[in-house]
Design a protein around this motif. Structure first.
Motif, PDB file in Angstrom:
ATOM      1  N   GLU A 181      57.757  53.389  39.362  1.00  0.00           N
ATOM      2  CA  GLU A 181      57.600  53.448  40.820  1.00  0.00           C
ATOM      3  C   GLU A 181      56.911  52.181  41.332  1.00  0.00           C
ATOM      4  O   GLU A 181      56.009  51.646  40.693  1.00  0.00           O
ATOM      5  N   THR A 182      57.331  51.710  42.504  1.00  0.00           N
ATOM      6  CA  THR A 182      56.681  50.548  43.121  1.00  0.00           C
ATOM      7  C   THR A 182      56.409  50.838  44.594  1.00  0.00           C
ATOM      8  O   THR A 182      56.851  51.859  45.130  1.00  0.00           O
ATOM      9  N   LYS A 227      51.715  36.816  41.509  1.00  0.00           N
ATOM     10  CA  LYS A 227      53.140  36.763  41.872  1.00  0.00           C
ATOM     11  C   LYS A 227      53.836  38.088  41.572  1.00  0.00           C
ATOM     12  O   LYS A 227      54.572  38.627  42.413  1.00  0.00           O
ATOM     13  N   ARG A 228      53.588  38.647  40.383  1.00  0.00           N
ATOM     14  CA  ARG A 228      54.244  39.906  39.997  1.00  0.00           C
ATOM     15  C   ARG A 228      53.728  41.065  40.844  1.00  0.00           C
ATOM     16  O   ARG A 228      54.491  41.949  41.239  1.00  0.00           O
ATOM     17  N   ALA A 229      52.434  41.065  41.141  1.00  0.00           N
ATOM     18  CA  ALA A 229      51.860  42.125  41.974  1.00  0.00           C
ATOM     19  C   ALA A 229      52.538  42.150  43.339  1.00  0.00           C
ATOM     20  O   ALA A 229      52.990  43.203  43.812  1.00  0.00           O
ATOM     21  N   GLY A 233      54.934  44.860  45.562  1.00  0.00           N
ATOM     22  CA  GLY A 233      54.323  45.488  46.736  1.00  0.00           C
ATOM     23  C   GLY A 233      52.820  45.681  46.711  1.00  0.00           C
ATOM     24  O   GLY A 233      52.256  46.252  47.637  1.00  0.00           O
ATOM     25  N   TRP A 234      52.142  45.199  45.656  1.00  0.00           N
ATOM     26  CA  TRP A 234      50.685  45.311  45.590  1.00  0.00           C
ATOM     27  C   TRP A 234      50.035  43.989  45.977  1.00  0.00           C
ATOM     28  O   TRP A 234      50.601  42.920  45.752  1.00  0.00           O
ATOM     29  N   PRO A 235      48.823  44.019  46.559  1.00  0.00           N
ATOM     30  CA  PRO A 235      48.211  42.790  47.070  1.00  0.00           C
ATOM     31  C   PRO A 235      47.559  41.906  46.017  1.00  0.00           C
ATOM     32  O   PRO A 235      47.365  40.721  46.244  1.00  0.00           O
ATOM     33  N   ASN A 236      47.176  42.460  44.873  1.00  0.00           N
ATOM     34  CA  ASN A 236      46.514  41.635  43.861  1.00  0.00           C
ATOM     35  C   ASN A 236      46.726  42.223  42.462  1.00  0.00           C
ATOM     36  O   ASN A 236      47.214  43.347  42.300  1.00  0.00           O
ATOM     37  N   VAL A 239      44.758  45.871  41.452  1.00  0.00           N
ATOM     38  CA  VAL A 239      45.300  47.168  41.879  1.00  0.00           C
ATOM     39  C   VAL A 239      46.701  47.404  41.302  1.00  0.00           C
ATOM     40  O   VAL A 239      47.096  48.546  41.057  1.00  0.00           O
ATOM     41  N   PHE A 240      47.431  46.320  41.078  1.00  0.00           N
ATOM     42  CA  PHE A 240      48.762  46.420  40.465  1.00  0.00           C
ATOM     43  C   PHE A 240      48.658  46.986  39.052  1.00  0.00           C
ATOM     44  O   PHE A 240      49.355  47.939  38.680  1.00  0.00           O
TER      45      PHE A 240
END
Length: 351
Positions: A181-182, A227-229, A233-236, A239-240
């Motif tokens: 899930e993303t 970049k991957r975060a 859809g994650w900011p950093n 949290v990713f």
């Protein structure tokens, strides 16, 4: 359920705690020992070369901390003998299979452990991607796999973060992250592929620089994580990877008594045992310290903006008041002016 029942739950229980040298870990260890001295055993998994080094680290970074002052006063000359009786340091690391422990240790622990609290993590928002994946993702997986070996396990508590929800606005209901899930529509996350990506990028760097540039690898890994975060859809990175950790806890812990908690901002102690106690500067504390030094003489804010509102029920049990679990019982103005800010200046600012 009242406070006595909550404290009574830990009587004669053996608890494994990861991340005990961290801020939340210390507080949890101290709290259990203070409210339930009849806890059977608290095993603390810490990064160390051997048992002796683990014992020294726990002595210096955990029970030797000023946070344990009230307990030290209470037990007097018996304090260290009580600590030795209740606390058992383990030299290991959650980033390794079997937590870096020997087979015999794993076998012995699997028969003893009643509760696991997984608080170990890297909380740097912009950590190296390989480091974050190892600690926040693989670490969660390995602790989960160990938990499945514990025949008497009654609870597996995994500490995550409220910000796994990213930067969404509005009412956010608690729900478990599913594998893949993303937060970005149309994207699918493959955790195994992310691990392989890190290894391939590192191998490429080693080849191109002949393994001589550690700084280049560090910068590349930090940029890759961010970049991957953002791609998903994650900011950093923090949290990713914590979201990925939740996915693996949900996947590998399907048959376990799992509880995932998601704290938002972690601040200083509200009241018990040392009002305002804190380690380091956190979130707004940097501004408080800078204001105290007058390096920031003022800052602008909009008084009408709601930053965060906490998902609590109206009917609070007695334990919530006695053990201070109810955020609605907090006088925030009093806390900030009389506990938190003095605590930042006393405990964090001096360092």
């Amino acid at each position: 359920m009242d406070a006595a029942t909550v404290a009574g739950y830990f009587k004669d229980k053996s608890i494994l705690i990861t991340g005990s040298t961290g801020f939340l870990g210390k507080i949890f260890v101290e709290k259990i020992l203070r409210i339930q001295p009849d806890v059977k055993k608290i095993f603390l998994l810490v990064r160390a070369a051997d048992t002796s080094s683990a014992e020294q680290r726990v002595l210096n970074e955990v029970i030797g901390n000023e946070l344990f002052g009230p307990l030290r006063e209470n037990y007097g000359s018996n304090f260290y003998s009580f600590m030795k009786e209740k606390i058992s340091p383990l030299a290991g690391d959650i980033i390794n299979e079997n937590l870096g422990l020997e087979s015999l240790e794993i076998l012995k622990l699997s028969k003893e452990i009643d509760i696991i609290v997984n608080g170990a993590a890297t909380t740097n928002f912009y950590e190296r991607y390989d480091v974050s994946l190892a600690s926040n993702v693989l670490g969660a997986k390995y602790v989960c796999k160990f938990a499945k070996k514990c025949a008497n396990l009654k609870m597996f508590l995994h500490i995550s973060t409220a910000f796994v929800s990213g930067e969404q606005e509005g009412l956010l209901l608690e729900k478990v992250f599913q594998i893949g899930e993303t937060l970005k529509e149309g994207c699918h996350l493959d955790i195994a592929a992310e691990l392989q990506l890190v290894e391939s990028v590192k191998a490429e760097l080693t080849h191109s620089t002949n393994g001589k540039s550690e700084q280049t690898e560090k910068i590349t890994m930090k940029k890759l994580g961010l970049k991957r975060a953002r791609q998903f859809g994650w900011p950093n990175t923090y949290v990713f990877t914590k979201a990925m950790g939740e996915m693996l806890v949900g996947h590998f812990g399907r048959e376990l008594p799992v509880v995932i908690i998601r704290p938002s901002i972690v601040s200083s102690i509200y009241h018990d045992p040392l009002p305002g106690w804190i380690e380091g500067t956190r979130t707004i504390d940097s501004i408080i310290s800078a204001y105290a030094k007058q390096t920031i003489p003022h800052f602008i804010g909009a008084g009408h903006v709601i930053l965060d509102v906490t998902a609590t029920t109206q009917d609070q049990s007695k334990e919530a008041c006695v053990l201070n679990f109810d955020p609605k019982s907090i006088d925030w103005e009093y806390y900030l002016y009389n506990s938190h800010i003095p605590g930042v200046m006393k405990y964090a600012h001096k360092k």
